[in-house]
Design an enzyme around this catalytic site. Structure first.
Site, PDB file in Angstrom:
ATOM      1  N   ARG A 107       3.539  -8.065   3.179  1.00  0.00           N
ATOM      2  CA  ARG A 107       4.172  -7.969   4.492  1.00  0.00           C
ATOM      3  C   ARG A 107       3.436  -8.894   5.449  1.00  0.00           C
ATOM      4  O   ARG A 107       2.229  -9.112   5.325  1.00  0.00           O
ATOM      5  CB  ARG A 107       4.087  -6.543   5.055  1.00  0.00           C
ATOM      6  CG  ARG A 107       5.141  -5.588   4.519  1.00  0.00           C
ATOM      7  CD  ARG A 107       6.548  -5.938   5.029  1.00  0.00           C
ATOM      8  NE  ARG A 107       7.556  -5.002   4.605  1.00  0.00           N
ATOM      9  CZ  ARG A 107       8.313  -5.102   3.504  1.00  0.00           C
ATOM     10  NH1 ARG A 107       8.183  -6.143   2.690  1.00  0.00           N
ATOM     11  NH2 ARG A 107       9.218  -4.185   3.212  1.00  0.00           N
ATOM     12  N   HIS A 113      11.075 -14.738   2.362  1.00  0.00           N
ATOM     13  CA  HIS A 113      11.088 -13.316   1.995  1.00  0.00           C
ATOM     14  C   HIS A 113      12.076 -13.056   0.842  1.00  0.00           C
ATOM     15  O   HIS A 113      13.063 -12.330   0.992  1.00  0.00           O
ATOM     16  CB  HIS A 113      11.422 -12.433   3.208  1.00  0.00           C
ATOM     17  CG  HIS A 113      10.923 -11.020   3.035  1.00  0.00           C
ATOM     18  ND1 HIS A 113      10.450 -10.259   4.082  1.00  0.00           N
ATOM     19  CD2 HIS A 113      10.815 -10.234   1.933  1.00  0.00           C
ATOM     20  CE1 HIS A 113      10.079  -9.069   3.627  1.00  0.00           C
ATOM     21  NE2 HIS A 113      10.295  -9.034   2.326  1.00  0.00           N
ATOM     22  N   GLU A 145       9.893 -12.729  11.338  1.00  0.00           N
ATOM     23  CA  GLU A 145      10.889 -13.238  10.383  1.00  0.00           C
ATOM     24  C   GLU A 145      12.258 -13.222  11.040  1.00  0.00           C
ATOM     25  O   GLU A 145      12.589 -12.233  11.695  1.00  0.00           O
ATOM     26  CB  GLU A 145      10.894 -12.364   9.122  1.00  0.00           C
ATOM     27  CG  GLU A 145       9.566 -12.422   8.371  1.00  0.00           C
ATOM     28  CD  GLU A 145       9.552 -11.600   7.089  1.00  0.00           C
ATOM     29  OE1 GLU A 145      10.625 -11.164   6.632  1.00  0.00           O
ATOM     30  OE2 GLU A 145       8.465 -11.393   6.547  1.00  0.00           O
TER      31      GLU A 145
HETATM   32  C1  GLV Z   1      11.068  -6.218   0.242  1.00  0.00           C
HETATM   33  O1  GLV Z   1      10.201  -6.708   0.929  1.00  0.00           O
HETATM   34  C2  GLV Z   1      11.291  -4.815   0.121  1.00  0.00           C
HETATM   35  O2  GLV Z   1      10.591  -4.020   0.776  1.00  0.00           O
HETATM   36  O3  GLV Z   1      12.218  -4.434  -0.616  1.00  0.00           O
END
Ligand code: GLV
Length: 349
Positions: free
Chosen positions: A241, A289, A270
């Site tokens: 994260r 991501h 983001e």
């Molecule tokens: C991705 O970052 C998730 O939490 O699924």
């Protein structure tokens, strides 16, 4: 089924493989058409009066939103992380929150290892070099062209020994790496992983991969002090994260040449703002991501989030609940909340 009796559900995005289509008969389903996530005020309007919310990690399910939807019986997030949902408030309201653990472990570990190797061997830079026409007869093979770092046989430090951290450690073992591990709550180390204090891990690792959840304790976990412990020429990867690695300190370490490279899939903000200093940092490989982004894994995540949604609407225990304490029948707060909504005092099962 009489359409008026169908529970109302708002989905903040369509899911891969037409997964939502199967629900249209059984639910009064509204799907946000995109592009992108609905704005918070749009989400609040759409979810008011809904019994179910199917969301993604880009949707803030916070206290004001939860307060504005008294009918809500279940939140199902198509993600493993739930730091976008106020779990404490949901639990107080007696609302189970579904998520998708397990299915994305290996896919996310693959991405972490891809970023590690891409940064170590300067793959994006090499790709640009070829495409931009720099690979000319005069430079057809040069002894010092694009020299990178050896992955095989070096040391990897894994920060966070949960499922994804362990999956990355297994990959590293296949590359003959010595693997060091650190976990916030020390437990039994996985086979072949030496558990060490965080500072020791940072001092000894040529590669570091971050796999802790974002919590109040892990925000800024790797700041200027910690990055300064890394050996010169180290490579840092974060697929967990944003906010766990201090981005200003990372840019500084890359600019100064102390870090040879880094790979990021997650960011403090983001999407990454167009003026982010990360975009100009040398040796940095950026991904948007996409840790869980394989066809098979996203399909499985969609299936799990639908299973969670269906269970919550039926008043059954969610197969994958991020706030299982909501089922504590003795939770007075949960009972009070259910009573105030005119429901029986039984906790959702
Ligand atoms: C991705 O970052 C998730 O939490 O699924």
């Amino acid at each position: 089924m009489d359409s008026d009796s169908r529970p109302r559900v708002f989905a903040t995005r369509s899911l891969p493989g037409g997964a939502l289509e199967a629900l249209t008969g059984e639910l009064e389903l509204e799907v946000w058409p995109g592009p992108g996530a609905p704005a918070p005020e749009v989400l609040a309007r759409a979810v008011a009066g809904a019994a179910g919310l199917l969301c993604l990690l880009t949707d803030r399910v916070d206290a004001p939103l939860l307060a504005s939807c008294p009918e809500l019986r279940v939140v199902s997030s198509c993600s493993v992380g739930v730091d976008h949902v106020d779990l404490a408030v949901a639990t107080r309201r007696g609302i189970p929150v579904g998520h998708t653990p397990g299915v994305l472990t290996e896919t996310t570990a693959d991405l972490a290892f891809s970023l590690l190797m891409a940064a170590a061997r300067r793959i994006p830079e090499a790709d640009r070099f070829v495409r931009e026409g720099h690979w000319t007869p005069a430079r057809s093979w040069e002894p010092d062209l694009m020299l990178g770092r050896d992955v095989y046989g070096s040391t990897l430090g894994v920060i966070g020994l949960g499922a994804i951290g362990r999956a990355v450690a297994r990959r590293a073992q296949g590359f003959g790496m010595r693997v060091l591990g650190w976990n916030r709550t020390p437990g039994k180390a996985p086979p072949g992983v030496e558990q060490v204090p965080l500072d020791a891990l940072l001092r000894q690792s040529a590669f570091v991969s971050v796999h802790v959840a974002r919590t109040d304790e892990t925000i800024g976990l790797l700041g200027p002090r910690e990055l300064a412990f890394l050996p010169s020429g180290a490579v840092l990867v974060n697929t967990a994260r944003g906010g766990i690695v201090d981005e200003v300190a990372l840019v500084e370490a890359l600019r100064s040449g102390r870090l040879a490279g880094a790979g990021l899939d997650v960011y403090e903000q983001e999407p990454l703002p167009p003026d982010s200093p990360l975009l100009a940092a040398p040796g940095l490989v950026l991904a948007p991501h996409i840790g869980s982004a394989s066809v098979a894994t996203r399909t499985r995540m969609a299936e799990l989030s639908i299973a969670n949604l269906r269970a919550g609407l039926a008043g059954e225990r969610l197969p994958h609940c991020a706030n299982p304490e909501v089922y504590d029948a003795h939770s007075e707060e949960g009972q009070r909340a259910r009573k105030s909504r005119g429901e029986t005092t039984r906790a959702p099962r």
